[in-house]
Design an enzyme around this catalytic site. Structure first.
Site, PDB file in Angstrom:
ATOM      1  N   ARG A 221       0.838  -1.032   0.030  1.00 38.61           N
ATOM      2  CA  ARG A 221       0.162   0.165   0.031  1.00 38.61           C
ATOM      3  C   ARG A 221       0.899   1.270   0.003  1.00 38.61           C
ATOM      4  O   ARG A 221       1.904   1.291   0.663  1.00 38.61           O
ATOM      5  CB  ARG A 221      -0.881  -0.039   1.105  1.00 38.61           C
ATOM      6  CG  ARG A 221      -1.896  -1.007   1.129  1.00 38.61           C
ATOM      7  CD  ARG A 221      -3.270  -0.312   0.265  1.00 38.61           C
ATOM      8  NE  ARG A 221      -4.263  -1.415   0.074  1.00 38.61           N
ATOM      9  CZ  ARG A 221      -4.276  -2.432  -0.552  1.00 38.61           C
ATOM     10  NH1 ARG A 221      -3.427  -2.597  -1.525  1.00 38.61           N
ATOM     11  NH2 ARG A 221      -5.645  -3.280  -0.606  1.00 38.61           N
ATOM     12  N   HIS A 269      -0.836   0.533 -10.025  1.00 38.12           N
ATOM     13  CA  HIS A 269      -1.321  -0.307  -9.044  1.00 38.12           C
ATOM     14  C   HIS A 269      -2.064  -1.337  -9.723  1.00 38.12           C
ATOM     15  O   HIS A 269      -3.305  -1.744  -9.695  1.00 38.12           O
ATOM     16  CB  HIS A 269      -2.562   0.560  -8.116  1.00 38.12           C
ATOM     17  CG  HIS A 269      -2.988  -0.288  -6.689  1.00 38.12           C
ATOM     18  ND1 HIS A 269      -3.352   0.372  -5.733  1.00 38.12           N
ATOM     19  CD2 HIS A 269      -3.071  -1.502  -6.843  1.00 38.12           C
ATOM     20  CE1 HIS A 269      -3.681  -0.598  -4.902  1.00 38.12           C
ATOM     21  NE2 HIS A 269      -3.505  -1.662  -5.447  1.00 38.12           N
TER      22      HIS A 269
HETATM   23  C1  GLV Z   1      -5.104  -5.094  -4.130  1.00 34.72           C
HETATM   24  O1  GLV Z   1      -4.496  -3.821  -3.980  1.00 34.72           O
HETATM   25  C2  GLV Z   1      -5.787  -5.799  -3.459  1.00 34.72           C
HETATM   26  O2  GLV Z   1      -5.631  -5.481  -2.137  1.00 34.72           O
HETATM   27  O3  GLV Z   1      -6.256  -6.855  -3.735  1.00 34.72           O
END
Ligand code: GLV
Length: 306
Positions: A221, A269
């Site tokens: 994160r 991401h």
């Molecule tokens: C992605 O970031 C997830 O938590 O699946």
């Protein structure tokens, strides 16, 4: 009983199709067009509007649409009482591991250097392989798979985490052994869950303890990383580079210095995105278990926060 999908900004069609494939009769309501909130007993969430769950007086189960649940736990309106489940899925793990392997190999075989050499028409055969020992922070479903696949490729690996591990297959370090862990490795992979204990863990004080020239891969994160500290650590050559998939603010603002930083490679991401077809069976299984009052799959431990 109705299941609500609350995932603003994402097309819910693939999710609805995947869920109906396994449970054709299921009553699905999709945010923001939820007009029978009292019927909702299960909610599938990804970045829901904070406080919104208060709309559902009969909610009994929350499921994340991904592996992480920090986006759920950070909303005080979620409370302590409701069970939360998350996605644990082979496909999600496979994608994450492949992404990390790509990062490790790119550092080890210096892909970026040869990319620039090609553009500069430079023939430089010196030091073609950087010796690598990989430290993985967070050794759950994702981190554990990364460790074993990298081991299978012949890399030396060690793990770090907050909980005690018995019979772990690799050298394992706990919180009070962070310094020893960092001194052993020159590639640092962050796959920790985001909890109050891990938020901001990738900071200058940690970078100072790293072996000089360590390469950072953050696929957990954005909030794990102090972004200004990373730039300092690169400028002061504590770290040699970083591969990042997550950021404090997403999408990464256009004015952010990371875009221009040559020692940082970034992706938006995408390291491991939940595949609705792969995740639907466990969501439907939990939906059925909720109805039958049976133990739920992939239940989050509220005390640990993952
Ligand atoms: C992605 O970031 C997830 O938590 O699946």
């Amino acid at each position: 009983m109705s299941l609500a999908i609350i995932s603003p900004g994402r097309d819910p069609k693939v999710w609805i199709e995947a869920l109906r494939y396994h449970q054709p009769e299921i009553d699905i309501q999709v945010y923001p067009e939820i007009d029978r909130p009292e019927a909702v007993e299960m909610a599938l969430l990804w970045q829901h509007p904070p406080g919104y769950l208060k709309t559902f007086p009969n909610l009994k189960l929350i499921s994340s649409l991904g592996a992480g649940v920090d986006h759920i736990l950070s909303d005080p309106a979620v409370g302590d009482a409701l069970p939360i489940v998350r996605i644990v899925d082979e496909k999600l793990t496979w994608s994450m591991t492949n992404y990390v392997i790509m990062g490790v190999l790119n550092f080890h075989r210096q892909f970026l250097r040869y990319y620039h050499d090609q553009h500069a028409k430079t023939w430089d055969m010196t030091n073609p392989e950087i010796p690598v020992k990989v430290g993985v922070m967070g050794v759950g479903a994702l981190g554990g798979d990364v460790l074993s696949k990298l081991d299978g490729l012949g890399f030396e690996v060690v793990g770090f985490g907050f909980s005690e591990k018995k019979d772990f297959n690799y050298p394992y370090f706990q919180k009070d052994q962070l310094e020893e862990f960092l001194s052993q490795v020159n590639v640092l992979v962050c796959l920790l869950p985001l909890t109050p204990e891990t938020e901001g863990i990738l900071n200058l004080s940690l970078f100072k303890k790293c072996s000089k020239g360590t390469y950072l891969i953050n696929v957990a994160r954005g909030k794990h990383l102090n972004e200004a500290d990373l730039l300092t650590a690169l400028n002061e050559e504590m770290l040699s580079g970083a591969l990042l998939d997550v950021y404090q603010q997403e999408p990464l603002p256009i004015s952010h210095p990371f875009w221009e930083e040559k020692r940082i490679q970034l992706t938006p991401h995408i390291a491991s995105v939940t595949n609705p077809k792969a995740a639907a069976p466990q969501i439907i299984e939990n939906y059925k278990r909720l109805i039958a009052s049976l133990p739920l799959l992939n239940l989050v431990n509220r005390t640990r926060g993952y």
